[in-house]
Design a protein around this motif. Structure first.
Motif, PDB file in Angstrom:
ATOM      1  N   ASP A 369      38.725  53.478  43.491  1.00 47.57           N
ATOM      2  CA  ASP A 369      38.893  52.850  42.180  1.00 47.57           C
ATOM      3  C   ASP A 369      38.529  51.368  42.214  1.00 47.57           C
ATOM      4  O   ASP A 369      38.012  50.815  41.233  1.00 47.57           O
ATOM      5  CB  ASP A 369      40.340  53.008  41.699  1.00 47.57           C
ATOM      6  N   LEU A 370      38.775  50.717  43.356  1.00 49.64           N
ATOM      7  CA  LEU A 370      38.528  49.279  43.463  1.00 49.64           C
ATOM      8  C   LEU A 370      37.049  48.921  43.318  1.00 49.64           C
ATOM      9  O   LEU A 370      36.714  47.764  43.052  1.00 49.64           O
ATOM     10  CB  LEU A 370      39.046  48.762  44.812  1.00 49.64           C
ATOM     11  N   GLU A 371      36.167  49.894  43.504  1.00 51.46           N
ATOM     12  CA  GLU A 371      34.733  49.625  43.405  1.00 51.46           C
ATOM     13  C   GLU A 371      34.266  49.458  41.961  1.00 51.46           C
ATOM     14  O   GLU A 371      33.180  48.936  41.712  1.00 51.46           O
ATOM     15  CB  GLU A 371      33.937  50.769  44.039  1.00 51.46           C
ATOM     16  N   THR A 372      35.079  49.898  41.025  1.00 51.18           N
ATOM     17  CA  THR A 372      34.651  49.939  39.623  1.00 51.18           C
ATOM     18  C   THR A 372      34.260  48.566  39.097  1.00 51.18           C
ATOM     19  O   THR A 372      33.199  48.396  38.474  1.00 51.18           O
ATOM     20  CB  THR A 372      35.773  50.533  38.746  1.00 51.18           C
ATOM     21  N   GLU A 373      35.091  47.579  39.349  1.00 48.29           N
ATOM     22  CA  GLU A 373      34.839  46.251  38.794  1.00 48.29           C
ATOM     23  C   GLU A 373      33.547  45.644  39.331  1.00 48.29           C
ATOM     24  O   GLU A 373      32.719  45.125  38.572  1.00 48.29           O
ATOM     25  CB  GLU A 373      36.022  45.332  39.098  1.00 48.29           C
ATOM     26  N   SER A 374      33.364  45.714  40.656  1.00 44.05           N
ATOM     27  CA  SER A 374      32.164  45.101  41.246  1.00 44.05           C
ATOM     28  C   SER A 374      30.896  45.830  40.808  1.00 44.05           C
ATOM     29  O   SER A 374      29.853  45.203  40.577  1.00 44.05           O
ATOM     30  CB  SER A 374      32.270  45.088  42.771  1.00 44.05           C
ATOM     31  N   LYS A 375      30.977  47.151  40.654  1.00 42.52           N
ATOM     32  CA  LYS A 375      29.782  47.895  40.244  1.00 42.52           C
ATOM     33  C   LYS A 375      29.486  47.689  38.759  1.00 42.52           C
ATOM     34  O   LYS A 375      28.323  47.737  38.338  1.00 42.52           O
ATOM     35  CB  LYS A 375      29.941  49.374  40.594  1.00 42.52           C
ATOM     36  N   PHE A 376      30.510  47.430  37.971  1.00 40.32           N
ATOM     37  CA  PHE A 376      30.298  47.058  36.572  1.00 40.32           C
ATOM     38  C   PHE A 376      29.542  45.731  36.509  1.00 40.32           C
ATOM     39  O   PHE A 376      28.587  45.566  35.734  1.00 40.32           O
ATOM     40  CB  PHE A 376      31.651  46.957  35.869  1.00 40.32           C
ATOM     41  N   GLU A 377      29.937  44.788  37.353  1.00 38.43           N
ATOM     42  CA  GLU A 377      29.268  43.487  37.381  1.00 38.43           C
ATOM     43  C   GLU A 377      27.821  43.622  37.858  1.00 38.43           C
ATOM     44  O   GLU A 377      26.905  43.014  37.286  1.00 38.43           O
ATOM     45  CB  GLU A 377      30.043  42.529  38.292  1.00 38.43           C
ATOM     46  N   GLU A 378      27.603  44.416  38.905  1.00 38.16           N
ATOM     47  CA  GLU A 378      26.242  44.587  39.422  1.00 38.16           C
ATOM     48  C   GLU A 378      25.355  45.336  38.427  1.00 38.16           C
ATOM     49  O   GLU A 378      24.163  45.053  38.306  1.00 38.16           O
ATOM     50  CB  GLU A 378      26.277  45.327  40.760  1.00 38.16           C
ATOM     51  N   ALA A 379      25.935  46.289  37.719  1.00 45.64           N
ATOM     52  CA  ALA A 379      25.164  47.003  36.698  1.00 45.64           C
ATOM     53  C   ALA A 379      24.755  46.055  35.574  1.00 45.64           C
ATOM     54  O   ALA A 379      23.668  46.195  34.985  1.00 45.64           O
ATOM     55  CB  ALA A 379      25.980  48.168  36.140  1.00 45.64           C
TER      56      ALA A 379
END
Length: 520
Positions: A369-379
């Motif tokens: 779940d912790l990956e969601t924020e960083s991948k939202f930013e990278e997207a």
């Protein structure tokens, strides 16, 4: 493409007529076939070094119009001379010119003067840059333009202070006057106007390929001559490939090259930084070796390198260096096949915004779940760079917004808010206000990207605008931003290869597609 072949491939009378105007007598009276015959006959005049030097000088330094001078360098030197075969479809030339301008503006927003080949702010190099910056700023005072005399003075001063053209343009961008006042990018009509100027000077041809695509081309013989005049020994991509070879990639060699060429560097600079300094400030031949002052590879090492490349091993130092440079310069650039993993995250952009963990895990987008924020930013970075054609700026430290873009002489900021519930602007307004207060440039647009927004957020954005009339907070959902990006990037949009006009996002409060108007 050779000169004579290029002449034969020019399809239109007015293009032949324009190019013939440089050296063909009575060209107005000639038919299209007679123009081609005349151009081939006077070919030596188009390749006469002093004539080419004079015409280059006219285009780059003496034209009354600043935008013609700026665009002439971009088209000829920065774009076409850096292409394999010195040619590019006209539409791609225009796209690359605009992208090059945007890239310089972006970089100017990421650096300080001390980043332009300085070891520190106390160095002699930094003093030279400060002096040049002062003179440059003075030249732009008054009518917000530079005269040809001022251009010539600055040119001489750059030579005296060892400041190159890239440094000059980065400093102009930091002053807010490159590529035009207000950091405005040039448009295609202005690029085409410059194309016609360069044709009239005999420096650029426009041909038509067999597939009916119009192509900008500098004939090979002319391109090689222009290279020699401007000191451009090889394509940038080829130079970078050369510097990755074992004989010259060692850190000690790079430091030696920089020392001998009086280029400053920091004691902790990495090999990558040192390589970039060499490429930016040292001719390719001098990055290999030099006889005066003596440094670099020995003749034995050069001979071994030539043998490894399949080149002749005999000859003088200069001959072997020339063969090595030519070997890399004639390599056709490899096609890029690497997949961008951010593209798959972008496909689930709205799901990342609303933290739809079940969907994201089932599709392999996240494992935790912790990956969601960083991948939202990278997207989001992917959306702006690949779809809207704006490269996010690098930001030092960690206390900053999720994204920063050049907006002329100002900034556009954004922050991602990945939440399972609607975003309430009041909960974050102090954070955003702090980001804008700390910015080195005004921030007229701040995007908040989330899954949805509370009704109170609209009022909060309006309240903030009343207190800060020069700032707009735009509340846009991930779905809305993705829809806009897809619309802009669609081939049906004639401008899809150009940077998206970011000012269209300056809607206070909730974003509405209807307020943006027609794209393209």
């Amino acid at each position: 493409m050779k000169f004579n072949d290029a002449v034969e491939a020019i399809p239109r009378y007015h293009d032949l007529h324009r190019i013939a105007g440089a050296h063909v007598l009575d060209h107005r009276r000639l038919s299209i076939d007679e123009l081609r015959e005349a151009l081939v006959k006077v070919r030596p005049q188009y390749l006469h070094e002093e004539t080419v030097r004079t015409n280059l000088d006219q285009a780059l330094f003496k034209e009354d119009s600043n935008h013609l001078r700026v665009l002439s360098r971009l088209i000829l030197i920065d774009v076409l001379l850096d292409q394999f075969g010195f040619e590019l479809p006209c539409g791609e030339t225009e796209e690359q010119v605009i992208a090059f301008e945007q890239g310089l503006v972006d970089r100017s927003n990421e650096i300080e003067l001390s980043d332009l080949g300085c070891a520190s702010q106390d160095s002699k190099r930094h003093d030279s840059l400060k002096l040049y910056e002062f003179v440059l700023g003075t030249a732009w005072e008054g009518d917000n333009d530079k005269s040809p005399d001022e251009v010539n003075l600055l040119r001489k001063l750059r030579g005296r202070l060892s400041i190159n053209e890239t440094d000059h343009r980065l400093m102009e961008a930091k002053l807010g006057v490159f590529p035009q006042p207000g950091n405005r990018l040039h448009v295609r009509d202005e690029i085409d106007e410059t194309r016609r100027l360069l044709q009239g000077l005999g420096l650029l041809f426009v041909i038509r390929r067999d597939d009916d695509i119009d192509v900008d081309v500098i004939p090979q013989e002319l391109a090689e001559l222009i290279r020699r005049i401007v000191g451009r020994e090889m394509r940038t991509e080829a130079y970078r490939a050369l510097m990755e070879e074992r004989p010259v990639r060692r850190k000690a060699h790079l430091q030696n090259v920089l020392d001998k060429n009086s280029i400053e560097y920091g004691p902790r600079d990495t090999r990558e930084i040192l390589t970039n300094l060499v490429i930016n400030y040292v001719p390719a031949s001098k990055a290999i070796c030099s006889k005066n002052p003596y440094y670099g590879l020995t003749n034995k090492q050069l001979s071994r390198w030539c043998r490894d490349l399949g080149e002749a091993v005999a000859g003088t130092t200069d001959e072997m260096v020339g063969r090595i440079i030519a070997h890399f310069d004639r390599r056709r650039p490899a096609a890029e096949h690497a997949d961008d993993e951010r593209a798959s995250w972008y496909e689930y952009y709205a799901a990342l915004a609303r933290r739809d963990y079940a969907l994201l895990r089932s599709q392999g987008v996240i494992e935790k779940d912790l990956e969601t924020e960083s991948k939202f930013e990278e997207a989001t970075n992917y959306l702006f760079s690949e779809k809207l054609k704006h490269t996010p700026l690098k930001q030092p430290g960690s206390n900053h917004p999720d994204g920063l873009l050049s907006l002329g002489p100002r900034y556009l900021m954004w922050d991602n808010k990945s939440k399972e519930s609607p975003v309430n602007l009041r909960d974050h307004i102090n954070q955003f206000d702090g980001y804008m207060d700390k910015a080195e440039k005004p921030v007229p647009i701040f995007l908040v990207i989330g899954p949805a927004f509370t009704e109170e957020s609209e009022f909060e954005a309006t309240r903030y605008r009343v207190e800060h009339y020069d700032r707009t907070i735009t509340l846009i959902t991930a779905g809305e931003l993705k829809d806009l990006a897809e619309e802009w990037a669609s081939p049906e949009n004639k401008r899809h290869q150009e940077p998206f006009p970011l000012g269209l996002l300056g809607t206070n409060g909730r974003y509405s597609r209807s307020q943006v108007g027609k794209l393209g």
